[in-house]
Design a protein around this motif. Sequence first.
Motif, PDB file in Angstrom:
ATOM      1  N   SER A 120       7.761   8.938   2.065  1.00 54.07           N
ATOM      2  CA  SER A 120       7.867  10.556   1.570  1.00 54.07           C
ATOM      3  C   SER A 120       8.076  10.504  -0.204  1.00 54.07           C
ATOM      4  O   SER A 120       8.874   9.450  -0.600  1.00 54.07           O
ATOM      5  CB  SER A 120       8.732  11.481   2.373  1.00 54.07           C
ATOM      6  OG  SER A 120       9.922  10.542   2.423  1.00 54.07           O
ATOM      7  N   TRP A 121       8.644  11.862  -0.821  1.00 49.88           N
ATOM      8  CA  TRP A 121       9.392  11.271  -1.691  1.00 49.88           C
ATOM      9  C   TRP A 121       9.567  13.377  -2.784  1.00 49.88           C
ATOM     10  O   TRP A 121       9.425  14.168  -1.786  1.00 49.88           O
ATOM     11  CB  TRP A 121       8.033  11.509  -3.049  1.00 49.88           C
ATOM     12  CG  TRP A 121       6.464  12.359  -3.261  1.00 49.88           C
ATOM     13  CD1 TRP A 121       6.838  13.876  -3.963  1.00 49.88           C
ATOM     14  CD2 TRP A 121       5.468  12.311  -2.322  1.00 49.88           C
ATOM     15  NE1 TRP A 121       5.385  14.432  -3.416  1.00 49.88           N
ATOM     16  CE2 TRP A 121       4.385  13.586  -2.724  1.00 49.88           C
ATOM     17  CE3 TRP A 121       4.922  11.715  -1.586  1.00 49.88           C
ATOM     18  CZ2 TRP A 121       3.055  13.943  -1.489  1.00 49.88           C
ATOM     19  CZ3 TRP A 121       3.889  11.957  -0.773  1.00 49.88           C
ATOM     20  CH2 TRP A 121       3.013  12.304  -1.373  1.00 49.88           C
ATOM     21  N   GLY A 122      10.445  13.241  -3.243  1.00 53.14           N
ATOM     22  CA  GLY A 122      11.374  14.300  -3.456  1.00 53.14           C
ATOM     23  C   GLY A 122      12.062  14.246  -2.103  1.00 53.14           C
ATOM     24  O   GLY A 122      12.842  13.347  -1.417  1.00 53.14           O
ATOM     25  N   ASP A 123      12.631  15.494  -2.084  1.00 54.22           N
ATOM     26  CA  ASP A 123      13.105  15.925  -1.221  1.00 54.22           C
ATOM     27  C   ASP A 123      12.910  16.323   0.235  1.00 54.22           C
ATOM     28  O   ASP A 123      13.634  17.864   0.529  1.00 54.22           O
ATOM     29  CB  ASP A 123      15.341  16.766  -1.232  1.00 54.22           C
ATOM     30  CG  ASP A 123      15.531  17.275  -0.488  1.00 54.22           C
ATOM     31  OD1 ASP A 123      15.427  16.062   0.302  1.00 54.22           O
ATOM     32  OD2 ASP A 123      16.387  17.826  -0.750  1.00 54.22           O
TER      33      ASP A 123
ATOM     34  N   CYS B 228       0.758  -0.952  -0.047  1.00 50.94           N
ATOM     35  CA  CYS B 228      -0.032   0.001  -0.209  1.00 50.94           C
ATOM     36  C   CYS B 228       0.661   0.899  -0.451  1.00 50.94           C
ATOM     37  O   CYS B 228       0.599   2.264  -0.992  1.00 50.94           O
ATOM     38  CB  CYS B 228      -0.504   0.031   1.001  1.00 50.94           C
ATOM     39  SG  CYS B 228      -2.036   1.529   1.398  1.00 50.94           S
ATOM     40  N   ARG B 229       1.557   1.690   0.523  1.00 50.26           N
ATOM     41  CA  ARG B 229       2.872   2.383   1.440  1.00 50.26           C
ATOM     42  C   ARG B 229       3.421   2.484  -0.474  1.00 50.26           C
ATOM     43  O   ARG B 229       3.763   3.929  -0.649  1.00 50.26           O
ATOM     44  CB  ARG B 229       3.850   2.019   1.709  1.00 50.26           C
ATOM     45  CG  ARG B 229       2.635   2.191   2.736  1.00 50.26           C
ATOM     46  CD  ARG B 229       4.152   2.361   4.760  1.00 50.26           C
ATOM     47  NE  ARG B 229       3.344   2.168   5.749  1.00 50.26           N
ATOM     48  CZ  ARG B 229       4.114   2.328   6.616  1.00 50.26           C
ATOM     49  NH1 ARG B 229       5.420   1.820   7.251  1.00 50.26           N
ATOM     50  NH2 ARG B 229       3.026   1.750   8.398  1.00 50.26           N
TER      51      ARG B 229
ATOM     52  N   ALA C  26       3.458   5.993  -2.573  1.00 50.01           N
ATOM     53  CA  ALA C  26       4.757   6.314  -3.443  1.00 50.01           C
ATOM     54  C   ALA C  26       4.226   6.733  -4.883  1.00 50.01           C
ATOM     55  O   ALA C  26       5.218   7.609  -5.343  1.00 50.01           O
ATOM     56  CB  ALA C  26       5.764   5.513  -2.508  1.00 50.01           C
ATOM     57  N   ARG C  27       4.099   5.491  -5.272  1.00 46.10           N
ATOM     58  CA  ARG C  27       4.604   5.956  -6.913  1.00 46.10           C
ATOM     59  C   ARG C  27       3.677   6.884  -7.257  1.00 46.10           C
ATOM     60  O   ARG C  27       4.516   7.591  -8.206  1.00 46.10           O
ATOM     61  CB  ARG C  27       4.352   4.465  -7.471  1.00 46.10           C
ATOM     62  CG  ARG C  27       5.617   3.118  -7.248  1.00 46.10           C
ATOM     63  CD  ARG C  27       4.454   2.216  -7.503  1.00 46.10           C
ATOM     64  NE  ARG C  27       6.408   1.056  -7.127  1.00 46.10           N
ATOM     65  CZ  ARG C  27       7.087   1.124  -8.250  1.00 46.10           C
ATOM     66  NH1 ARG C  27       7.243   1.468  -9.532  1.00 46.10           N
ATOM     67  NH2 ARG C  27       7.587  -0.598  -7.866  1.00 46.10           N
ATOM     68  N   PHE C  28       1.832   6.895  -7.222  1.00 47.41           N
ATOM     69  CA  PHE C  28       1.293   7.944  -7.734  1.00 47.41           C
ATOM     70  C   PHE C  28       1.509   8.623  -7.255  1.00 47.41           C
ATOM     71  O   PHE C  28       1.496  10.126  -7.539  1.00 47.41           O
ATOM     72  CB  PHE C  28      -0.406   7.018  -7.339  1.00 47.41           C
ATOM     73  CG  PHE C  28      -0.898   5.675  -8.157  1.00 47.41           C
ATOM     74  CD1 PHE C  28      -1.199   6.255  -9.150  1.00 47.41           C
ATOM     75  CD2 PHE C  28      -0.270   4.713  -7.741  1.00 47.41           C
ATOM     76  CE1 PHE C  28      -1.505   4.888  -9.993  1.00 47.41           C
ATOM     77  CE2 PHE C  28      -0.761   3.519  -8.358  1.00 47.41           C
ATOM     78  CZ  PHE C  28      -1.273   4.171  -9.436  1.00 47.41           C
TER      79      PHE C  28
END
Length: 575
Positions: A291-294, A257-258, A262-264
């Motif tokens: 988390s995504w990006g920096d 699920c996580r 993250a992918r979407f």
Amino acid sequence: MINAASRLRAGYMLALLMLLLNLSVPWLGSGWVSRAESRLDWQRHVITESELTLSALKDGETGQRGFVISGRDDFLAPLFQGYVDVDQRLKFFHAEFADDPQLAPMVAQLQILVQQQREYFQSVIELRRREGISAVTDRIAAGEGKRLMDGLRRQLGEISGVLEHRAGGFQAAVEQRERVLSMAVTLIALLDVLILLMLFFFTFRIIRETQQSERHLQEITERLSREVQISQLRNREISLLSLMAQALHSTSDQAECRDIIARFATQLFPHKQGSLFLYHPSRDVLEKAISWGDWSSDRDLFRPDACWALRRGQSHLMQQAAQDLICPHQHDHPQLEQGYLCVPLMAQGEPIGLLSLESPDRHGCELAEAFAEQLSLGIANLSLRETLRQQSVIDALTGLHNRRFLDETLRRELLRATRKDGSVAVAMLDVDHFKRFNDSYGHEAGDLVLRQVALEMKSHVRASDLVCRFGGEEFALVLPEIAFDDAVARCEALRLAVSRLQVRYGGKPLGAITISLGLAFFPQHGREGEALLQLADGALYRAKNQGRNRLCIHTEQGSASGQDGRQSRVDESAV
């Protein structure tokens, strides 16, 4: 634009009409004036004929006088020539003025006077020839000839006066027509100039409006292009949200699920950093899930009151650090000046997590809220499915797996043992004299006994072993990949551990607790899960029939002890 074009078309039609007028008016006007001039010229010709008639009469009179004076016949030539000229002009006058009510009587009177004059001349000529000049002189002296000549002059003068008057009218008509034609030409020229100015005005106006329309059309085209791009982006976002929702509804694993989220998230917010926090089961803190990006500088753990979105139960947008409220969990973020958005994840009116996103625009806020809504539904549904799954395979009283999970797991373990040529031990156990606890202390005491037995069973099995509540006070053990002696030893250790339990209820001890066990092995005793359970259950019943608080192992000849086939002894502390 339409009115100007219509006016321009009307102007060109009017210009075409004016072109026809420019061609036709001078031509028709010149003909109109020429006709008047022709009538004037003809009138002047008639006047000239009148004057020539008078001149011919004078010539005739002169010839007659010369003959009277000289008596010579050659002096009569002008008289006879005058007769010819006068007759021709009289014919002309008769033909020209036959229908003229004013001049026709005058011409008739002139004819009479001419005839009288000729008769007079003829009589004078004959008298001269017959009696001589003296007789003629008396006749001439009588004044008849002068009277006739004066009458002719007067008659011709009246005719000439009428003709002169008419000529004056024709002259006035010519001059009037010339003025009218000149005015018409001038007016047409002015209209031409006016129409040209009008055409120039509407032409330039249409050109200006066309340019404005082109600019407006270009703006509309660009706006439509932007809207199409936005629409395509919105459709892509909706499609991604739909795909994510389907994926979240299809997964049953928290890690998967996580990974889906993250992918979407990286596709929906490709240029924005973000993170997702979920409540810890204790509900006192939130933990970073993904988390995504920096976004590494975010706190991995914070209390719910450290976020204004969770406090207020709605999205919190921070755009200007000097003016807007800053969430405590964002204080140490290095890109705080760029702004952020916190969106609470709500399910059944309760917060289940938090979505943080870097400095979104207006549409980004809407997308983030839609994204958070889908996350809330997906995570809540996953939690609900996990809860339902746990409820379907876990016994609520003891926390052990139930009969349904036992059937599925035993079948899988037997298949694995078959592939690996291994062994599986299946044990059935039952609390001895369990009805005594319910009857003496109540059902709550009986439930307490079952929970204590379940805890003791969990502490005496391996992580790979399976402990299940089979039903009532009966339990089942599945011990995969275990030797015969190890299984017997483990069951004996469990029996002894339960017999040493000291359970108190309501401040009073419940007395001794013992269990009876039946044991069967795969593949020695059977190859099917149901058959092994029945064989172990049969061994359990033999253990009860032999005095309880003991272990019986299934054999082809009946129950036997764990190792040498003799009856298993009862622990010294058993009652």
